[in-house]
Design a protein around this motif. Structure first.
Motif, PDB file in Angstrom:
ATOM      1  N   ASP A   1       0.612  -1.617  -0.194  1.00  0.00           N
ATOM      2  CA  ASP A   1       0.262   0.014  -0.152  1.00  0.00           C
ATOM      3  C   ASP A   1       0.612   1.086   0.356  1.00  0.00           C
ATOM      4  N   THR A   2       1.549   1.205   0.791  1.00  0.00           N
ATOM      5  CA  THR A   2       2.957   2.336   0.560  1.00  0.00           C
ATOM      6  C   THR A   2       3.629   2.327  -0.340  1.00  0.00           C
ATOM      7  N   ILE A   3       3.978   1.598  -1.476  1.00  0.00           N
ATOM      8  CA  ILE A   3       4.229   1.721  -2.176  1.00  0.00           C
ATOM      9  C   ILE A   3       3.993   2.408  -3.241  1.00  0.00           C
ATOM     10  N   MET A   4       2.034   1.872  -3.635  1.00  0.00           N
ATOM     11  CA  MET A   4       1.359   2.555  -4.410  1.00  0.00           C
ATOM     12  C   MET A   4       0.709   4.179  -3.796  1.00  0.00           C
ATOM     13  N   LEU A   5       1.001   3.939  -2.361  1.00  0.00           N
ATOM     14  CA  LEU A   5       1.077   5.724  -2.708  1.00  0.00           C
ATOM     15  C   LEU A   5       1.698   6.407  -3.402  1.00  0.00           C
ATOM     16  N   LYS A   6       2.798   5.731  -2.952  1.00  0.00           N
ATOM     17  CA  LYS A   6       4.213   7.116  -3.215  1.00  0.00           C
ATOM     18  C   LYS A   6       4.452   7.084  -5.046  1.00  0.00           C
ATOM     19  N   MET A   7       3.811   5.953  -5.540  1.00  0.00           N
ATOM     20  CA  MET A   7       3.286   5.849  -6.956  1.00  0.00           C
ATOM     21  C   MET A   7       2.429   6.304  -7.457  1.00  0.00           C
ATOM     22  N   ALA A   8       1.549   6.903  -6.758  1.00  0.00           N
ATOM     23  CA  ALA A   8      -0.100   7.934  -7.295  1.00  0.00           C
ATOM     24  C   ALA A   8       0.437   9.043  -6.835  1.00  0.00           C
ATOM     25  N   ILE A   9       1.139   9.788  -6.068  1.00  0.00           N
ATOM     26  CA  ILE A   9       1.484  11.201  -5.305  1.00  0.00           C
ATOM     27  C   ILE A   9       2.673  11.144  -6.556  1.00  0.00           C
TER      28      ILE A   9
ATOM     29  N   PRO B   1      -3.453  12.950 -15.939  1.00  0.00           N
ATOM     30  CA  PRO B   1      -4.948  13.326 -15.441  1.00  0.00           C
ATOM     31  C   PRO B   1      -5.179  12.483 -14.201  1.00  0.00           C
ATOM     32  N   ILE B   2      -5.494  13.301 -12.919  1.00  0.00           N
ATOM     33  CA  ILE B   2      -5.615  12.649 -11.590  1.00  0.00           C
ATOM     34  C   ILE B   2      -6.002  11.268 -11.694  1.00  0.00           C
ATOM     35  N   LYS B   3      -7.963  11.487 -12.569  1.00  0.00           N
ATOM     36  CA  LYS B   3      -8.536  10.349 -12.043  1.00  0.00           C
ATOM     37  C   LYS B   3      -8.424   9.107 -12.397  1.00  0.00           C
ATOM     38  N   VAL B   4      -7.525   9.307 -14.108  1.00  0.00           N
ATOM     39  CA  VAL B   4      -6.111   7.958 -14.823  1.00  0.00           C
ATOM     40  C   VAL B   4      -5.510   7.684 -13.543  1.00  0.00           C
ATOM     41  N   THR B   5      -4.838   8.627 -12.852  1.00  0.00           N
ATOM     42  CA  THR B   5      -4.060   7.621 -12.393  1.00  0.00           C
ATOM     43  C   THR B   5      -4.528   7.191 -10.417  1.00  0.00           C
ATOM     44  N   ILE B   6      -5.591   7.740 -10.470  1.00  0.00           N
ATOM     45  CA  ILE B   6      -6.148   7.086  -9.438  1.00  0.00           C
ATOM     46  C   ILE B   6      -7.037   5.681  -9.827  1.00  0.00           C
ATOM     47  N   ASN B   7      -7.984   6.335 -10.773  1.00  0.00           N
ATOM     48  CA  ASN B   7      -8.301   4.891 -11.079  1.00  0.00           C
ATOM     49  C   ASN B   7      -7.489   3.530 -10.809  1.00  0.00           C
ATOM     50  N   GLU B   8      -6.969   4.070 -12.199  1.00  0.00           N
ATOM     51  CA  GLU B   8      -5.110   2.312 -12.108  1.00  0.00           C
ATOM     52  C   GLU B   8      -4.417   1.811 -11.105  1.00  0.00           C
ATOM     53  N   TYR B   9      -4.639   2.538 -10.162  1.00  0.00           N
ATOM     54  CA  TYR B   9      -3.224   2.071  -9.016  1.00  0.00           C
ATOM     55  C   TYR B   9      -4.869   1.547  -7.843  1.00  0.00           C
ATOM     56  N   LEU B  10      -6.204   1.854  -7.826  1.00  0.00           N
ATOM     57  CA  LEU B  10      -7.818   1.326  -7.086  1.00  0.00           C
ATOM     58  C   LEU B  10      -7.363  -0.422  -8.058  1.00  0.00           C
TER      59      LEU B  10
ATOM     60  N   LEU C   1      -9.744   0.616  -0.560  1.00  0.00           N
ATOM     61  CA  LEU C   1     -10.756   1.871   0.100  1.00  0.00           C
ATOM     62  C   LEU C   1      -9.881   2.633   0.706  1.00  0.00           C
ATOM     63  N   PHE C   2      -8.822   2.111   1.280  1.00  0.00           N
ATOM     64  CA  PHE C   2      -7.725   3.352   2.198  1.00  0.00           C
ATOM     65  C   PHE C   2      -7.191   4.083   1.013  1.00  0.00           C
ATOM     66  N   ILE C   3      -6.646   3.539  -0.302  1.00  0.00           N
ATOM     67  CA  ILE C   3      -5.728   4.428  -0.307  1.00  0.00           C
ATOM     68  C   ILE C   3      -6.130   5.392  -1.384  1.00  0.00           C
ATOM     69  N   ASN C   4      -8.193   4.744  -2.410  1.00  0.00           N
ATOM     70  CA  ASN C   4      -8.602   6.165  -2.616  1.00  0.00           C
ATOM     71  C   ASN C   4      -9.016   6.945  -1.846  1.00  0.00           C
ATOM     72  N   GLY C   5      -9.043   6.715   0.034  1.00  0.00           N
ATOM     73  CA  GLY C   5      -9.722   8.118   1.010  1.00  0.00           C
ATOM     74  C   GLY C   5      -8.366   8.900   0.736  1.00  0.00           C
ATOM     75  N   ILE C   6      -7.416   8.225   1.004  1.00  0.00           N
ATOM     76  CA  ILE C   6      -6.293   8.811   0.972  1.00  0.00           C
ATOM     77  C   ILE C   6      -5.857   9.848   0.076  1.00  0.00           C
ATOM     78  N   LEU C   7      -5.742   9.391  -1.714  1.00  0.00           N
ATOM     79  CA  LEU C   7      -5.138  10.340  -2.722  1.00  0.00           C
ATOM     80  C   LEU C   7      -6.610  10.994  -2.894  1.00  0.00           C
ATOM     81  N   ASP C   8      -7.958  10.888  -1.984  1.00  0.00           N
ATOM     82  CA  ASP C   8      -8.761  11.531  -2.334  1.00  0.00           C
ATOM     83  C   ASP C   8      -8.493  12.930  -1.649  1.00  0.00           C
ATOM     84  N   ASN C   9      -8.750  12.714  -0.379  1.00  0.00           N
ATOM     85  CA  ASN C   9      -7.730  14.617   0.028  1.00  0.00           C
ATOM     86  C   ASN C   9      -6.669  14.695  -0.612  1.00  0.00           C
ATOM     87  N   LEU C  10      -5.757  13.450  -0.594  1.00  0.00           N
ATOM     88  CA  LEU C  10      -4.903  14.575  -0.890  1.00  0.00           C
ATOM     89  C   LEU C  10      -4.345  15.365  -2.744  1.00  0.00           C
ATOM     90  N   VAL C  11      -5.435  14.786  -3.363  1.00  0.00           N
ATOM     91  CA  VAL C  11      -5.728  16.196  -4.617  1.00  0.00           C
ATOM     92  C   VAL C  11      -5.999  17.005  -4.623  1.00  0.00           C
TER      93      VAL C  11
END
Length: 314
Positions: free
Chosen positions: A247-255, A265-274, A287-297
């Motif tokens: 999860d940590t690595i995926m979050l770093k990659m998405a960010i 596009p932001i939506k592409v990044t989020i959807n791909e990692y989900l 669910l966790f990753i989606n919540g973190i990325l949504d708030n970060l954006v």
């Protein structure tokens, strides 16, 4: 051959392997990433070669049977529909496959022909084969349908073949579904009157995808600490030790994609990692990753930290 999602998976696996080994040699790890991607083409060639090899093995068997001193009437005049299959002969004679096999030095089935014998036996025992061989007439449409069914129902699901591939190269395990899908699409599109209707696909769709793979690895691996701070500081209710490493690595990659890849596009990044999370992480990860990325954006947009161009903000 490699789509963007599979590229992301390869980078994820590479960074995870780097962490597990405790290595900080980025140059060596990047070479591992490149080799892992290139090996995908070897797997492709190995899988498409199964069709060629089982046909050639059956051809050899029929030739030997015909020459037996006391050959039976059936052995003297066998049903050759399988070896005369228009699509199998087309693949056997295809220059693109032959050149790629030679270039990549794919000789696994010559050294392990017992697996081809097993696949040939499974083929001849299958309902697909017995139905197909109920007559001696070859037509292109029937031959193509047979080869597609043979590949999808007999060869691809074969447990012994899967075990061989897994033992041969562990990174292939996640590549098998992608490769099999590509081959089936190609078989469906074959036109036996045009050799160009079937060719070994390039590893990358274009130079941009190839560059994306390398840059995603480099920019994530070189900035791991600062990328981690982006979400650790924003998750006070989460103990960092409770967040899985994947999860940590995926979050770093998405960010990293948010901040350092302005054309994605932001939506592409989020959807791909989900989607990647559903396959490679825990049931609750998406669910966790989606919540973190949504708030970060939202935070990044509020502080003008994003530098997306074109449709990147959509």
């Amino acid at each position: 051959m490699l789509n963007r999602r599979h590229i992301r998976v390869k980078v994820l696996q590479t960074i995870y392997a780097m962490h597990q080994s405790g290595s900080d040699d980025l140059q060596k790890t990047e070479k591992f990433l490149i080799a892992s991607m290139e090996n995908l083409q070897d797997l492709y060639l190995l899988m498409i070669s199964t069709l060629i090899e089982i046909r050639e093995k059956e051809q050899t068997f029929l030739d030997i049977s015909r020459k037996k001193h006391l050959a039976t009437a059936e052995e003297k005049d066998p049903n050759t529909k399988f070896v005369d299959n228009i699509v199998l002969k087309f693949l056997t004679e295809n220059k693109s496959i032959a050149n790629a096999v030679e270039k990549r030095k794919i000789n696994d089935w010559k050294q392990n022909d017992d697996y081809i014998l097993l696949l040939l036996e499974s083929t001849k025992n299958s309902v697909v084969y017995k139905t197909y061989m109920s007559n001696r007439i070859n037509t292109f449409e029937e031959d193509r349908r047979f080869v597609m069914d043979l590949f999808s129902e007999v060869i691809a699901p074969n447990d012994k073949l899967y075990e061989f591939l897994e033992d041969h190269r562990l990174t292939w395990v996640d590549d098998i579904p992608l490769v099999n899908t590509i081959i089936l699409k190609q078989l469906k599109a074959i036109d036996h009157t045009k050799e160009s209707s079937f060719s070994v696909p390039a590893l990358f769709r274009d130079e941009e995808d190839e560059e994306f793979a390398i840059q995603l690895f480099r920019k994530t691996a070189l900035r791991e600490y600062e990328l981690a701070k982006e979400f650790i500081d924003r998750t006070p209710n989460w103990d960092p030790d409770r967040i899985s490493e994947v999860d940590t690595i995926m979050l770093k990659m998405a960010i990293c994609e948010f901040l350092h890849f302005p054309s994605i596009p932001i939506k592409v990044t989020i959807n791909e990692y989900l989607e990647v999370a559903k396959e490679y992480a825990t049931p609750k990860s998406s669910l966790f990753i989606n919540g973190i990325l949504d708030n970060l954006v939202k935070d990044f947009q509020r502080t003008n930290k994003l530098t997306k161009s074109g449709r990147g903000l959509l």
